[in-house]
Scaffold this motif. Sequence first.
Motif, PDB file in Angstrom:
ATOM      1  N   PRO A  96      41.764  42.983  42.639  1.00  9.05           N
ATOM      2  CA  PRO A  96      41.501  41.664  42.055  1.00  9.05           C
ATOM      3  C   PRO A  96      42.140  40.512  42.836  1.00  9.05           C
ATOM      4  CG  PRO A  96      42.061  43.238  40.347  1.00  9.05           C
ATOM      5  CD  PRO A  96      42.359  43.909  41.662  1.00  9.05           C
ATOM      6  N   SER A  97      43.425  40.649  43.165  1.00 15.41           N
ATOM      7  CA  SER A  97      44.103  39.563  43.875  1.00 15.41           C
ATOM      8  C   SER A  97      43.576  39.402  45.297  1.00 15.41           C
ATOM      9  CB  SER A  97      45.614  39.816  43.908  1.00 15.41           C
ATOM     10  OG  SER A  97      45.909  41.050  44.557  1.00 15.41           O
ATOM     11  N   PRO A 132      41.428  46.481  35.408  1.00 13.29           N
ATOM     12  CA  PRO A 132      41.182  45.471  36.432  1.00 13.29           C
ATOM     13  C   PRO A 132      39.975  44.584  36.121  1.00 13.29           C
ATOM     14  CG  PRO A 132      41.586  47.603  37.452  1.00 13.29           C
ATOM     15  CD  PRO A 132      41.447  47.832  35.981  1.00 13.29           C
ATOM     16  N   ASN A 134      39.194  43.348  33.217  1.00 12.51           N
ATOM     17  CA  ASN A 134      39.693  42.244  32.403  1.00 12.51           C
ATOM     18  C   ASN A 134      40.431  41.228  33.262  1.00 12.51           C
ATOM     19  OD1 ASN A 134      38.731  43.312  29.939  1.00 12.51           O
ATOM     20  ND2 ASN A 134      40.476  44.702  29.826  1.00 12.51           N
ATOM     21  N   THR A 135      41.164  41.722  34.259  1.00 12.45           N
ATOM     22  CA  THR A 135      41.851  40.817  35.189  1.00 12.45           C
ATOM     23  C   THR A 135      40.851  39.994  35.982  1.00 12.45           C
ATOM     24  OG1 THR A 135      43.709  42.358  35.427  1.00 12.45           O
ATOM     25  CG2 THR A 135      43.439  40.699  37.151  1.00 12.45           C
ATOM     26  N   GLU A 138      39.473  37.276  33.885  1.00  8.95           N
ATOM     27  CA  GLU A 138      40.468  36.218  33.717  1.00  8.95           C
ATOM     28  C   GLU A 138      40.559  35.339  34.962  1.00  8.95           C
ATOM     29  OE1 GLU A 138      43.991  38.337  32.779  1.00  8.95           O
ATOM     30  OE2 GLU A 138      43.337  38.915  30.760  1.00  8.95           O
TER      31      GLU A 138
END
Length: 202
Positions: A96-97, A132, A134-135, A138
């Motif tokens: 994600p990041s 992940p 959900n991340t 967000e």
Amino acid sequence: LEERTLSVKFQPIVSASDLQVVSFESLVRWRSKEFGEIYPDEFIPVAENKGLIVELGYQVFEKACQFIKSYRERNQNQVRVNVNVSVLQLLNSEFPSKIKAMADQVGIEPQAIVLELTETFILDNNQAAIAPLNTLRELGFSLSMDDFGAGYSSLNCFFDLPMPQLKIDKSLAWKTLTNRSSPEYLKFLNTKLREQKNADGV
């Protein structure tokens, strides 16, 4: 992958109501000097088995971001692009990041990227991979379920992890010609998707 010779084609997704291009789907391609055109259904499973799918996914994602930026500059259009994501990518804690940083570097907001997941992933109900997602939501990325209806679709998972986009498998689309209940089923899904979009402000 090391030579970065994979290419990505961008197939337009057209609105049936007004025939306008609303987004694009990214399709990775490999043309080998030795073997000619090699199709994704041949090399994607190899990449997954060899632990190379995460790097492959990053290269496709990077090209998608570059395409969005170029397309917007040429057409003054806030276009979006769909990118396929595998479970193995989601299980990578940095995923994600990493893709958020890649989008930021090109100057593309996460809302311009739709991450496509296969129905198989949803049915597997892999909790380690769902976190992940959900991340990613967000962070602003959109989610889509690909090939919906190809297998035994789980409406429970659909409601537990609402997605603003469903890509109906052609087998389910063809059933609408012979099965009276299929069109009603699709109308129901469409209604729920519209409700989800309104709830998410999409």
